[in-house]
Design an enzyme around this catalytic site. Structure first.
Site, PDB file in Angstrom:
ATOM      1  N   THR A  27       1.007  -0.654  -0.327  1.00 49.54           N
ATOM      2  CA  THR A  27       0.456  -0.339  -0.325  1.00 49.54           C
ATOM      3  C   THR A  27       0.631   1.349   0.263  1.00 49.54           C
ATOM      4  O   THR A  27       0.651   2.292  -0.816  1.00 49.54           O
ATOM      5  CB  THR A  27      -0.956  -0.056   1.442  1.00 49.54           C
ATOM      6  OG1 THR A  27      -1.539  -1.296   1.292  1.00 49.54           O
ATOM      7  CG2 THR A  27      -1.334   1.203   1.530  1.00 49.54           C
ATOM      8  N   ASN A  82      -5.702  10.255  -4.156  1.00 44.95           N
ATOM      9  CA  ASN A  82      -6.128   9.451  -4.196  1.00 44.95           C
ATOM     10  C   ASN A  82      -7.062   9.399  -5.205  1.00 44.95           C
ATOM     11  O   ASN A  82      -7.691   8.257  -5.841  1.00 44.95           O
ATOM     12  CB  ASN A  82      -6.327   9.013  -2.980  1.00 44.95           C
ATOM     13  CG  ASN A  82      -5.765   9.001  -1.334  1.00 44.95           C
ATOM     14  OD1 ASN A  82      -5.254   9.925  -1.022  1.00 44.95           O
ATOM     15  ND2 ASN A  82      -5.964   7.790  -1.216  1.00 44.95           N
ATOM     16  N   ASN A 124      -4.464  -3.122  -3.194  1.00 47.38           N
ATOM     17  CA  ASN A 124      -4.385  -4.558  -3.623  1.00 47.38           C
ATOM     18  C   ASN A 124      -4.533  -5.210  -4.698  1.00 47.38           C
ATOM     19  O   ASN A 124      -4.226  -6.169  -4.942  1.00 47.38           O
ATOM     20  CB  ASN A 124      -5.776  -5.367  -3.172  1.00 47.38           C
ATOM     21  CG  ASN A 124      -6.323  -4.643  -1.264  1.00 47.38           C
ATOM     22  OD1 ASN A 124      -4.866  -4.457  -0.583  1.00 47.38           O
ATOM     23  ND2 ASN A 124      -6.639  -4.419  -1.285  1.00 47.38           N
ATOM     24  N   HIS A 130      30.088 -40.210 -11.784  1.00 53.70           N
ATOM     25  CA  HIS A 130      30.643 -39.646 -10.702  1.00 53.70           C
ATOM     26  C   HIS A 130      32.165 -39.268 -10.588  1.00 53.70           C
ATOM     27  O   HIS A 130      32.214 -39.570  -9.683  1.00 53.70           O
ATOM     28  CB  HIS A 130      30.284 -41.055 -10.364  1.00 53.70           C
ATOM     29  CG  HIS A 130      29.101 -42.164 -10.720  1.00 53.70           C
ATOM     30  ND1 HIS A 130      27.946 -42.002  -9.516  1.00 53.70           N
ATOM     31  CD2 HIS A 130      28.766 -42.633 -11.604  1.00 53.70           C
ATOM     32  CE1 HIS A 130      26.895 -42.320 -10.428  1.00 53.70           C
ATOM     33  NE2 HIS A 130      27.625 -43.086 -11.889  1.00 53.70           N
ATOM     34  N   SER A 175      45.970 -14.746  -6.189  1.00 55.24           N
ATOM     35  CA  SER A 175      46.126 -14.931  -4.162  1.00 55.24           C
ATOM     36  C   SER A 175      46.880 -13.842  -3.803  1.00 55.24           C
ATOM     37  O   SER A 175      48.000 -13.406  -4.829  1.00 55.24           O
ATOM     38  CB  SER A 175      47.286 -16.259  -4.410  1.00 55.24           C
ATOM     39  OG  SER A 175      47.388 -16.452  -2.978  1.00 55.24           O
ATOM     40  N   LYS A 193      49.454 -17.299  -9.287  1.00 56.15           N
ATOM     41  CA  LYS A 193      48.445 -17.808  -9.301  1.00 56.15           C
ATOM     42  C   LYS A 193      46.816 -17.209  -9.687  1.00 56.15           C
ATOM     43  O   LYS A 193      46.407 -16.232  -9.922  1.00 56.15           O
ATOM     44  CB  LYS A 193      47.573 -18.534  -7.785  1.00 56.15           C
ATOM     45  CG  LYS A 193      46.070 -19.181  -8.140  1.00 56.15           C
ATOM     46  CD  LYS A 193      46.626 -19.896  -6.294  1.00 56.15           C
ATOM     47  CE  LYS A 193      45.988 -21.017  -6.107  1.00 56.15           C
ATOM     48  NZ  LYS A 193      43.760 -20.379  -6.605  1.00 56.15           N
ATOM     49  N   GLU A 197      33.102 -19.086 -10.213  1.00 57.79           N
ATOM     50  CA  GLU A 197      32.478 -18.773  -8.288  1.00 57.79           C
ATOM     51  C   GLU A 197      31.533 -18.086  -8.633  1.00 57.79           C
ATOM     52  O   GLU A 197      30.759 -17.427  -7.617  1.00 57.79           O
ATOM     53  CB  GLU A 197      33.805 -18.112  -7.903  1.00 57.79           C
ATOM     54  CG  GLU A 197      34.957 -19.547  -8.000  1.00 57.79           C
ATOM     55  CD  GLU A 197      36.303 -18.894  -7.446  1.00 57.79           C
ATOM     56  OE1 GLU A 197      36.598 -18.336  -6.916  1.00 57.79           O
ATOM     57  OE2 GLU A 197      36.613 -20.143  -7.680  1.00 57.79           O
TER      58      GLU A 197
END
Length: 463
Positions: free
Chosen positions: A103, A129, A139, A186, A316, A322, A329
């Site tokens: 509202t 209004n 609503n 797997h 790193s 690295k 990620e």
């Protein structure tokens, strides 16, 4: 700071002079200091309210021109256009954690549009209004804004993101048709597969997710507007629901229709649960794709190392040289957030009590966040990772010929149990499959070379 005095049905309120909002917005701004600066109502909802209020004014002008005069329509439309463009975003300060019907966000839109319209008119012409909210209720407006924003977010943000990554995968498929590698199930070595076939699985996941999202859109394009407070349409002129849906369709270029049952539209959020389920499916597939990419790129020497991806940042603060799969990620973290959002949306949607759901702002927040995060993560993943994927053909060839699961090709010639003995002997003695098979007497060296064709195993029916 200078203030102006605004009033509502509860009395007078001080409002910052340089803001278009009014008393009801100010009360909510003061009473709900939850997540301020962090979780304001999504701007997609604000934009949707701009379209909604303009369409409502157009419908009211057509159905009740004495009350919604051409002069009012003109200034309201201009104010709504500014809301849609985003230039008035600073005048929408309310947080997500407010009344469950939304509202206060509806009144925020009513007040901002009324005050800006009056400024354009140069006189007090419009009431929040009586004019901006004419023929409406919070609503039915908030669920309508929620559906509009959901459709826009999916069609204009998520679909283009899916499409651009799909095109990248199509290119990579063509480039890697002849590249054969070890398959894996797997997390263990399996029979050969071409890299192109592996990528085709990623591509098809995206295409299938897109189709599932498309199937949710007809439901999201059904609007609650016209149901007003409880679904009966009280205080809205006959035909307002169909007229306003038609006006919204013209304004947005998207085919919206009025919900056939407003009692359902006000209280049930099943369409959003269904649509977000498809969004969650996309998140799950992006999690799988991103994980596949970072596993395949693991190394560079002690991992699988079968593909190379762009090195975007130092990986790193202590290990020089690295580089990490950061785009992967980011995607996986976004996927986790989307899955959490799905739970929140499902719980919130279950809380429809009688004629109204009173958890709509949190549904809006989580739904829009999911689409925005996924779309932006997919675009970033494509731009900074996927387009730069390169197959390390030498490593793929090495891993392929080092795989004991190539023994599967021998099943038709020596049987499953003898093939298993061959694999175990090769593994235990650290010798080749050929050496193991020949020493066990299952095949001659010449026959082994005749039937053992790893590259062809990926294409049992031809290319």
């Amino acid at each position: 700071m200078k203030y102006k005095i605004e009033h509502d049905s509860m009395g007078e309120v001080k409002v910052p002079e340089d803001r278009y909002w009014g008393a009801q917005t100010q009360r909510s701004h003061e009473n709900f200091e939850i997540g301020v600066g962090l979780e304001t109502m999504p701007r997609e909802i604000t934009k949707a309210f701009g379209y909604l209020k303009k369409a409502a004014a157009m419908a009211n002008s057509s159905l009740n021109p004495k009350k919604m005069t051409k002069e009012k329509l003109r200034v309201i439309s201009k104010a709504c256009d500014e809301v849609i463009s985003g230039v008035l975003d600073e005048h929408f300060p309310l947080v997500v954690w407010q009344t469950g019907s939304g509202t206060q966000s509806n009144m925020n839109a009513n007040e901002v549009i009324a005050n800006r319209a009056n400024e354009i008119a140069g006189k007090k012409l419009c009431h929040p209004n009586d004019d901006i909210n004419m023929s409406q209720s919070s609503n039915d407006t908030f669920p309508t804004a929620l559906h509009i924003s959901a459709v826009y977010s999916i069609e204009d943000k998520l679909f283009p993101a899916i499409d651009v990554l799909t095109e990248t995968f199509k290119r990579l498929e063509k480039e890697n048709i002849k590249v054969v590698k070890s398959g894996r199930t797997h997390l263990q070595d399996a029979v050969p597969i071409s890299f192109s076939q592996e990528i085709s699985g990623w591509r098809t996941s995206l295409e299938r997710d897109r189709k599932m999202l498309e199937s949710s859109l007809p439901y999201l394009k059904q609007l609650a507007l016209g149901g007003t407070a409880v679904g009966t349409g009280l205080n809205a002129p006959k035909g307002f629901d169909k007229k306003v849906a038609s006006c919204l369709s013209r304004l947005t270029g998207k085919k919206f229709i009025t919900a056939p049952n407003k009692f359902h539209a006000l209280t049930s959020k099943d369409e959003l649960v269904f649509a977000h389920g498809a969004i969650k499916a996309l998140a799950a597939d992006m999690m799988k794709i991103a994980n596949d990419v970072r596993w395949l790129a693991s190394g560079p020497r002690d991992g699988l190392g079968e593909i190379k991806i762009p090195a975007n940042e130092p990986g790193s603060s202590i290990m020089p040289g690295k580089a990490n799969p950061t785009q992967c990620e980011a995607v996986t973290m976004v996927a986790v957030q989307v899955m959490g959002n799905d739970a929140a949306i499902a719980f919130a949607a279950s809380q429809g009590n009688f004629e109204l759901n009173v958890f709509m702002p949190v549904i809006a927040y989580n739904f829009i966040q999911s689409v925005r995060l996924l779309a932006e993560a997919i675009v970033s993943f494509n731009k900074n990772c996927a387009v730069g994927i390169k197959a390390d053909k030498e490593k793929m060839h090495h891993n392929l010929y080092n795989s004991l699961m190539l023994v599967t090709a021998l099943n038709p010639y020596i049987g499953y149990e003898n093939a298993a003995k061959t694999a175990h002997k090769a593994f235990e003695e650290n010798i080749s499959l050929k050496e193991a098979c020949v020493s066990l007497g299952f095949l001659t060296a010449e026959k082994f070379d005749e039937v053992f064709k790893p590259e062809k195993m990926a294409f049992p029916y031809g290319r």
